[in-house]
Design an enzyme around this catalytic site. Sequence first.
Site, PDB file in Angstrom:
ATOM      1  N   HIS A 163       0.844  -1.202   0.000  1.00 32.78           N
ATOM      2  CA  HIS A 163       0.000   0.000   0.000  1.00 32.78           C
ATOM      3  C   HIS A 163       0.882   1.257   0.000  1.00 32.78           C
ATOM      4  CE1 HIS A 163      -4.066  -1.670   0.454  1.00 32.78           C
ATOM      5  NE2 HIS A 163      -3.441  -2.677   1.031  1.00 32.78           N
ATOM      6  N   GLU A 165       0.051   4.237  -0.590  1.00 32.25           N
ATOM      7  CA  GLU A 165      -0.683   5.459  -0.254  1.00 32.25           C
ATOM      8  C   GLU A 165      -0.659   5.806   1.225  1.00 32.25           C
ATOM      9  OE1 GLU A 165      -3.770   2.133   0.046  1.00 32.25           O
ATOM     10  OE2 GLU A 165      -1.936   2.572  -1.027  1.00 32.25           O
TER      11      GLU A 165
END
Length: 504
Positions: A163, A165
Amino acid sequence: MILILDLGGKFSRYIGRSIRESKVYCEIVPYYYSLEKIKAKNPEGIIISGGEPNEIVVKEKLDKEIFNLGIPVLSIGFGSEIMVEAFKGKATIPAENDYEYLKIKVDKDSLLFNGLDEELPLWMNEEYAFDVVPEGFNKIANYKNKVVAIEDEERKLYGVKFHPELEGSDEGKQIIDNFLYKVCSCGSTWNMDEFVSESIKEIKARVGDKKVLCALSGGVDSSVAAVLVHKAIGDNLTCVFVDHGLLRKYEKEQVEKVFRDEFHINLIVVDAEDRFLNKLEGVTDPEQKRKVIGEEFIRVFEEEQSKLTDIDFLVQGTIYPDVIESGMDGKVVVKSHHNVGGLPEDINFELLEPLRQLFKDEVREVGRLLGISSDIVDRQPFPGPGLGVRCLGELTKEKLDILRDADYIYRDEIKKAGLDKEIWQYFAVLPNIRSVGVTHGERTYKHTIALRAITTKDAMVAKWYPIPLDLLEKISTRITDEVEQVNRVVYDISNKPPATIEWE
């Protein structure tokens, strides 16, 4: 423009903030968004967010034809599982939801990792992996002996099991930027200067010579919305500030001073404390409180409209997190916001929501560009229902006054300590709990006050702030000394998630 397909959970919000910070516009839409609507948006790229891997419905409803549109796609986490299965590959579903920063080896020749080191610390579940890489895809990252990122360079399709982000990884941010700039060829065109100028043009075009009523709470969002609309239409805007009895101490006086004296905006102040408290009598459910307060707000504005002439629009300070948390396009509701989910169906106004696509930090930037003072732009966020969602149980004037006094002391001491700019939001809560205490050697049975302080970038996730213990003691002593009905103060150390920022 980048289109984010939201598979549920919190990941799409993080992606959205990361993209906006890179000065690229993006929109978050649900996973079942139709192919026709996607084409109509004409995005430079699509990002499929992570989500809950046990949601079989998501796999069925997400149109796999998005991978054949000729638009670059970055699929993250659960999103990458959907993509790889669409091309007859296979991915492992982890047994435990256990994430940590892991050192991942990447292929620097891939545009996704261009300019980065060969080994990157990225947030991932070590059980996640691509077991079968589809035909036409290349392996571009691995953790130990597991494949954790793939690409089809020709079709510009990318799948990653980590991930990028999430906050805390500069490398993750750079991976997203590489997708934006090097894969999708986006330009850094999203900025608040442009937003302000374009919004003023749009408001002028939409409103014309018609009259507009603004629901002014005095908070950051409604204040920025009011000034933005005022820039566009001038005296055709009338602001209505409702004193619903759920305000913080001295708030009405501050609003009158700022908007009448400093901005010279037409301002009507309505004293509706008794009216709201009567409507809220016996109401204890937090969602019902929000609905009652939201509807009564509209009724007050309708009455003010009837006293004026030819008013067609109602301005509200709705921002993007309000829309998302209230259940965007059929998503699960976290809580109803009076700006979104609390409106009655028979509303007589056309809504004007100029900040609807902005995150909180973007709203503050717009405020600064409009020349609004720091006292307003940087002031504490305050929910539309006011103290109504910080005073648990049935609302009474007595309980609200207790909360008002305690909250004022808390905020006063935080400011004196110089922490008011460091802590994103801090406030007191009256949790409707009484407990035994001792005052002047005598037994008491009085109220408890809970203190909340958090840090966050966008209100989507938040961490509790560690206020120094000596300051907490000072605040507690002042509250129990000066607010007669309180004998206990507690400190909330819950993050969001699992808690929300507000208590209701």
